[in-house]
Design an enzyme around this catalytic site. Sequence first.
Site, PDB file in Angstrom:
ATOM      1  N   SER A 177       0.906  -0.789  -0.194  1.00  0.00           N
ATOM      2  CA  SER A 177      -0.022   0.075  -0.036  1.00  0.00           C
ATOM      3  C   SER A 177       0.992   1.426  -0.074  1.00  0.00           C
ATOM      4  O   SER A 177       1.588   1.622  -0.429  1.00  0.00           O
ATOM      5  CB  SER A 177      -0.400   0.171   1.482  1.00  0.00           C
ATOM      6  OG  SER A 177      -2.364   1.196   1.231  1.00  0.00           O
ATOM      7  N   ASP A 409      -9.307  -5.195  -5.897  1.00  0.00           N
ATOM      8  CA  ASP A 409      -9.327  -3.702  -4.255  1.00  0.00           C
ATOM      9  C   ASP A 409      -8.761  -2.294  -5.843  1.00  0.00           C
ATOM     10  O   ASP A 409      -8.754  -2.243  -6.761  1.00  0.00           O
ATOM     11  CB  ASP A 409      -7.647  -4.100  -4.195  1.00  0.00           C
ATOM     12  CG  ASP A 409      -6.945  -2.815  -3.816  1.00  0.00           C
ATOM     13  OD1 ASP A 409      -7.817  -2.178  -3.140  1.00  0.00           O
ATOM     14  OD2 ASP A 409      -5.496  -2.908  -3.332  1.00  0.00           O
ATOM     15  N   HIS A 435      -6.661  -5.895  -1.635  1.00  0.00           N
ATOM     16  CA  HIS A 435      -5.218  -4.768  -0.787  1.00  0.00           C
ATOM     17  C   HIS A 435      -4.187  -5.954  -0.503  1.00  0.00           C
ATOM     18  O   HIS A 435      -4.191  -7.002   0.596  1.00  0.00           O
ATOM     19  CB  HIS A 435      -5.418  -3.812   0.211  1.00  0.00           C
ATOM     20  CG  HIS A 435      -4.567  -2.594  -0.206  1.00  0.00           C
ATOM     21  ND1 HIS A 435      -5.071  -2.207  -1.112  1.00  0.00           N
ATOM     22  CD2 HIS A 435      -4.220  -1.919   0.973  1.00  0.00           C
ATOM     23  CE1 HIS A 435      -3.977  -1.025  -1.164  1.00  0.00           C
ATOM     24  NE2 HIS A 435      -3.823  -1.162   0.307  1.00  0.00           N
TER      25      HIS A 435
END
Length: 488
Positions: A177, A409, A435
């Site tokens: 991320s 995602d 994710h």
Amino acid sequence: MRLSKPVVVFVSLLFIVALSGFTHGFVMTPRTLLDRLSESSSYLTTKELWFDQTLDHYSPYDHRQFKQRYYEFLDYFQVPDGPIFLKICGESSCRGISNDYISVLAKKFGAAVVSLEHRYYGKSSPFKSHTTENLKYLSSKQALFDLAAFRQWYQESLNLKRNRPGADNSWFVFGVSYSGALSAWFRLKFPHLTCGSLASSAVVLAVYNYTEFDKQVGESAGPECKAVLQEITELVDRSLESKGKELRKQFGASELEIDGDFLYFLADAAVVAFQYGNPDVLCTPLVEAKKAGENLVAAYAKYVRDYYVGTFGVGVETYNQNHLKNTTVSEYDSDRLWWFQVCTEVAYFQVAPSNDSIRSSKVDTKYHLDLCKNVFGEGIYPEVDVTNTYYGGTKIAGSKIVFTNGSQDPWRHASKQTSSPDMPSYIITCHNCGHGTDMRGCPQSPLRIEGNAQNCSSPDAVNKVRQKMIEHIDLWLSECKGTGRSYM
């Protein structure tokens, strides 16, 4: 992811780092629900170590330092010349090295694993108060120099312990991320300090109006579930003005007095089901309620209370702008910190598209800009163009970076999804691939930190991408070792 790039929330026993990635975050993390690990999650190590870090890497005159927390795991390390895996912590308290897929990789390659907490987060704050003025050293650029300084210091410390002056192990960087973006950016800016990078669900593109986020939520939901979610949004919007107090109470969110905060809370509640690989927990009861002619708002309120707040562990106060104004330093409260990065660097403003939206149209650009001004004061706004010019966005011109994303995602549209020479990109396609699936497995709610792919609806899809990751890591480490230095 906002990481996801992308505000990070603290989750109890039943869940996760609010990573964050990358919902409000990501990334990602954005108000991020990324990678915040609960007390009972599995770690490779939780032993705290400390490094004296420079406060301002850009000033030749400011010599202030602060204590930055880090961790090391040496059980699989092939002494003395095994590789070193640098696992980047993101926008939350870093409470150890989590036992996810990196443990498999470390064992396979005989690697040491080290992990540095992001400045300001957790126990690594330079200041005793997080006023807007004191947050001016909180940025991805400063964080990258933190990693570079730490990498050099750790290598020298290792050489001293092993009596190997001048030696340089092969380093490889990992992140998910927002920390996935940092991983890619680290390789971009410091190619001589790492042999390569894994950028999992890496939100490398700063986005001012991130309408693709909501569009992906609708696509991941499928036509039937999407239609129900849209109907719920319309019902809530219609009754908010006349029955706002009662409506907020129904969702357990009476404290959210600003309409935009409340509507963002409701939107994020739906997002996490797709972001973290558990769509059925949301869609199945809502579609069944629609078919049975039941009250859809009541059905969604039950999901929000029982799952999003209950099982998933989100604190309603995360969405309260009065809460975001709190300048108190707390190890477990990263909400204000992440919003500062959102409001200054990356935006990731999750706004409703002009048509066919899932979330309320009241969650618009003005809501986000007003939040930034209300929470941090005048003159605070995201310099998205500056960020993308500095790093390149999805046109990042680095090398030896593996990008991975989950097909469901919504943060993947802020990542690099198209392969280019020396920067392969893979999308893991399955019903519950969200994710950071390559590192964490499925579903992630509650978090299964060991990253077991067997819980994914298509384990073969995950394992195929993991095999590609291994091939690139193996190749780049061997090339690096063959030259006797990290730079390639």
